[in-house]
Design a protein around this motif. Structure first.
Motif, PDB file in Angstrom:
ATOM      1  N   LEU A  59      10.650   0.811  -0.796  1.00 38.29           N
ATOM      2  CA  LEU A  59       9.202   0.646  -0.644  1.00 38.29           C
ATOM      3  C   LEU A  59       8.759   0.477   0.805  1.00 38.29           C
ATOM      4  N   ALA A  68       9.301   7.027  12.704  1.00 33.06           N
ATOM      5  CA  ALA A  68       9.168   6.522  14.068  1.00 33.06           C
ATOM      6  C   ALA A  68       9.760   7.550  15.033  1.00 33.06           C
ATOM      7  N   PRO A 112       0.823  -1.194   0.000  1.00 28.54           N
ATOM      8  CA  PRO A 112       0.000   0.000   0.000  1.00 28.54           C
ATOM      9  C   PRO A 112       0.867   1.259   0.000  1.00 28.54           C
ATOM     10  N   THR A 145       3.346   6.832   5.639  1.00 26.76           N
ATOM     11  CA  THR A 145       3.644   6.608   7.044  1.00 26.76           C
ATOM     12  C   THR A 145       4.494   7.764   7.540  1.00 26.76           C
ATOM     13  N   SER A 146       4.572   7.890   8.846  1.00 26.29           N
ATOM     14  CA  SER A 146       5.411   8.925   9.417  1.00 26.29           C
ATOM     15  C   SER A 146       6.654   8.275   9.991  1.00 26.29           C
ATOM     16  N   ARG A 181      13.003   5.370  19.327  1.00 25.79           N
ATOM     17  CA  ARG A 181      12.853   4.071  18.669  1.00 25.79           C
ATOM     18  C   ARG A 181      13.859   3.931  17.528  1.00 25.79           C
ATOM     19  N   PHE A 231      15.583  -0.568   8.058  1.00 19.15           N
ATOM     20  CA  PHE A 231      14.918   0.572   7.412  1.00 19.15           C
ATOM     21  C   PHE A 231      13.437   0.617   7.797  1.00 19.15           C
ATOM     22  N   ALA A 232      12.827  -0.552   8.000  1.00 17.76           N
ATOM     23  CA  ALA A 232      11.421  -0.578   8.427  1.00 17.76           C
ATOM     24  C   ALA A 232      11.270   0.083   9.796  1.00 17.76           C
ATOM     25  N   SER A 233      12.298  -0.076  10.645  1.00 20.75           N
ATOM     26  CA  SER A 233      12.192   0.461  12.008  1.00 20.75           C
ATOM     27  C   SER A 233      12.258   1.989  12.041  1.00 20.75           C
ATOM     28  N   TYR A 234      12.593   2.613  10.917  1.00 22.38           N
ATOM     29  CA  TYR A 234      12.598   4.080  10.873  1.00 22.38           C
ATOM     30  C   TYR A 234      11.181   4.651  10.737  1.00 22.38           C
ATOM     31  N   PHE A 235      10.201   3.761  10.448  1.00 18.04           N
ATOM     32  CA  PHE A 235       8.840   4.244  10.167  1.00 18.04           C
ATOM     33  C   PHE A 235       7.852   3.769  11.230  1.00 18.04           C
ATOM     34  N   ASN A 236       6.796   4.536  11.391  1.00 23.58           N
ATOM     35  CA  ASN A 236       5.759   4.180  12.359  1.00 23.58           C
ATOM     36  C   ASN A 236       4.916   3.002  11.902  1.00 23.58           C
ATOM     37  N   ASP A 237       4.578   3.000  10.618  1.00 18.74           N
ATOM     38  CA  ASP A 237       3.697   1.950  10.124  1.00 18.74           C
ATOM     39  C   ASP A 237       4.265   1.410   8.818  1.00 18.74           C
ATOM     40  N   PRO A 238       5.395   0.699   8.911  1.00 22.45           N
ATOM     41  CA  PRO A 238       6.058   0.262   7.669  1.00 22.45           C
ATOM     42  C   PRO A 238       5.320  -0.889   6.994  1.00 22.45           C
ATOM     43  N   GLY A 258       8.758   2.131   3.487  1.00 22.67           N
ATOM     44  CA  GLY A 258       8.049   3.202   4.187  1.00 22.67           C
ATOM     45  C   GLY A 258       6.710   3.545   3.564  1.00 22.67           C
ATOM     46  N   LYS A 259       6.209   2.679   2.677  1.00 23.72           N
ATOM     47  CA  LYS A 259       4.960   2.927   1.937  1.00 23.72           C
ATOM     48  C   LYS A 259       4.938   4.334   1.349  1.00 23.72           C
ATOM     49  N   PRO A 260       5.919   4.660   0.530  1.00 17.48           N
ATOM     50  CA  PRO A 260       6.041   6.038   0.054  1.00 17.48           C
ATOM     51  C   PRO A 260       4.936   6.404  -0.932  1.00 17.48           C
TER      52      PRO A 260
END
Lengths: 254, 357
Positions: B195, A16, A9, A13-14, A20, B151-158, B197-199
């Protein structure tokens, strides 16, 4: 590759939260440090072997009270300058730093994560080296723990900055050679393992102005009742400021 | 053909022809975005308002010393559009993209990305964009799965890293150290990282370079799929077929300047109204200079495979001349193909350069 039926999708997203991201990055930095065999060699084994060799053979005719601060200073140099410097230089070479620059990871978070990872390794070094000193050579702490921590942080700042200064300005190969070469030179002529007084007067004067000698002297002061001398503290602050300033001014991420 | 006059003239023609096409492409893409946004729930976190361009570049100038890398470049990318920057090496593609990604300052002109200034608003912009640089930038000592998880951990909702690994066909390589991945595998991992970060906006700088044909096709499918879900994609590429198959619009740039901007069909058909390509092959080697002397031939180009491509403004006359010439010189032609110019022909005509130098 599979058919792209899996949902990717494109909802936005924002980033973190600061802590974190910093913790995740610190974990990754530590993981990579532990995986680099040559890095563990230079950070753990060399200081340990030097401590055992010099304390057992008593070549420099100084007791463990004088020897341990020098080995600790050497450990800080190997972690901050050599290990961090070389790792960062190669991250720059492989374009990792550049790629991180387009991610939500901020520079502050990256530098903090690297610092925390360096400190974690240094805590390990301090524990190993002081335990060896205490168990095998009768070393007993008699100074100020608070002063020791302050000097540890200040010394780390100075030498980590020096490592990053090389990593950010030189080619990766030059950093590799330069950092290892400098560590070797400072081991012998840095006033840490071999005391400055063992050399001719003019050389001793120069050695005493080096950051390695300042860190050794400050560690010595913090671990004995004499306390940290103002001269070594000021010298260490000056070196830290020079290296940090030069790094900020010259560091290239690409 | 390679004269400055012809080139400047065709560039002017193309630019004049641009606005209507651009407008219609933008409208179409907006509809697509609206439709898919309902399905996926594209949020509107950024400063970009609906209908505003996803990327807007106006009179951009970037100078490296004496060299003008980008010279008064202007274009807009509509939300939901796949936009390709096509140009030879050193044309200014990467410099332009890196300005938009926030890596470089402009010397003059303005760049807006999702309504934001990439330099000033970088911290707000970075979580919303996905980036694939020419250099993959993967930690060599980390495993493929670890890099993606980091890299996923940089985002709130990866996005789900495992699903992404499967999407790019790396599910079996998750435990492989990045330094041991093949060039194509690294490229695919870099795509997954872009991809995660769901850009809503993706910058892909030569995404399929180093991939095998199968991985290239799968990557094209992924890119098309992302577009269907409402993402905007700015692509730079060396590959004509990639630009032709993927892009809604193509900007051909060289020496930092925009030479043409249109849909792939628009680029090739508008050229074909004035020029036809006639491709010929023969049993025996052909004499290029003799072909050039035929009255209806405007230009002769050796084809990469073999044979020649003849450009003409009058295909009927050329066919008669060609047949007469073949009879008189006893040459057995094995193939004659008449067609409109391919994108590659257009590109060569505009830039006077081969793609790979």
């Amino acid at each position: 590759m599979s058919a792209p039926t899996t949902s990717t999708p494109t909802t936005t997203t924002s980033a973190a939260s600061f802590w974190r991201i910093t913790l995740a990055q610190t974990r990754a930095e530590l993981l990579m440090t532990l995986r680099r065999g040559e890095s563990l060699l230079v950070t753990i084994f060399i200081p340990t072997i030097l401590l055992i060799a010099f304390a057992s053979l008593n070549i420099t005719k100084v007791g463990i009270t004088f020897l341990l601060p020098g080995v600790l200073a050497l450990a800080i140099m190997s972690t901050g300058m050599v290990s961090l410097g070389i790792a960062t230089a190669y991250e720059r070479y492989y374009g990792v730093l550049k790629r991180l620059g387009a991610s939500p990871l901020s520079r502050t978070e990256l530098i903090l994560a690297k610092s925390l990872s360096v400190l974690a390794v240094e805590i390990g070094q301090v524990i190993v080296l002081t335990l060896i000193g205490a168990i095998f050579y009768g070393w007993r702490p008699s100074g100020s723990f608070f002063a020791f921590v302050v000097i540890l942080l200040l010394g780390s700042l100075a030498f980590a900055s020096l490592g990053l200064l090389m990593a950010g300005a030189l080619r990766a190969e030059a950093t590799l050679a330069g950092a290892n070469g400098l560590l070797l030179v400072l081991t012998i002529f840095g006033g840490s393992i071999v005391p400055a007084s063992a050399w001719p007067g003019w050389l001793a004067t120069i050695i005493n102005l080096l950051p390695s000698a300042a860190l050794t002297d400050a560690f010595y002061g913090s671990l004995t009742p004499s306390g940290v001398s103002l001269g070594s503290l000021i010298l260490l602050i000056i070196w830290a400021a020079i290296f940090l300033g030069a790094t900020i001014y010259t560091f290239k991420w690409e | 053909m390679s004269s400055a006059h012809t080139r400047a003239e065709s560039a002017k023609t193309r630019r004049n022809a641009t606005p209507p096409t651009q407008a219609s492409a933008a409208t179409k893409s907006n509809d697509a975005l609206t439709a898919s946004a309902q399905g996926v729930g594209v949020s509107s976190v950024s400063g970009a308002k609906r209908g505003e361009a996803a990327i807007s570049v106006s009179h951009l100038v970037k100078r490296y010393g004496e060299h003008l890398a980008v010279n008064d470049l202007s274009f807009e990318v509509a939300p939901g559009e796949i936009f390709a920057l096509l140009g030879p090496n050193g044309a200014g593609k990467t410099t332009t993209v890196e300005i938009l990604e926030g890596y470089r300052k402009t010397d003059r002109g303005e760049a807006r990305v999702l309504g934001l200034d990439p330099q000033r608003d970088g911290a707000t912009l970075r979580p919303q964009i996905g980036v694939m640089l020419q250099q993959d930038g993967l930690y060599p000592t980390m495993r493929a799965g670890e890099v993606l998880a980091l890299f996923a951990s940089y985002f709130n909702d990866p996005a789900d890293p495992n699903a992404l690994m499967t999407l790019v066909g790396l599910e079996d390589a998750a435990k492989t150290r990045c330094r041991q991945l093949s060039g194509g595998q690294k490229r695919r991992l870099a795509l997954a990282v872009a991809l995660v970060g769901k850009p809503r906006l993706l910058f892909l700088d030569e995404p399929t370079t180093g991939m095998d044909p199968q991985a290239r096709r799968a990557t094209w499918d992924i890119i098309r799929n992302l577009k269907e879900q409402g993402a905007t994609i700015l692509l730079t590429t060396h590959f004509m077929d990639e630009a032709e198959r993927l892009a809604d619009r193509i900007a051909i740039i060289d020496d930092g300047q925009l030479l043409a901007l249109d849909t792939p069909a628009g680029l090739t058909t508008s050229q074909s109204t004035t020029t036809t390509e006639v491709r010929i092959r023969a049993k025996t080697p052909l004499d290029a200079s003799a072909l050039g002397r035929l009255d209806a031939v405007r230009n002769v180009r050796a084809e990469p495979s073999e044979g020649y491509a003849l450009e003409t403004g009058d295909a009927r006359a050329l066919l008669v001349e060609l047949a007469t010439w073949a009879r008189d010189t006893h040459i057995d032609l094995t193939e004659i193909r008449i067609g409109r110019a391919s994108l590659e022909d257009v590109f060569l005509r505009l830039t006077g350069k081969e793609m790979r130098e």
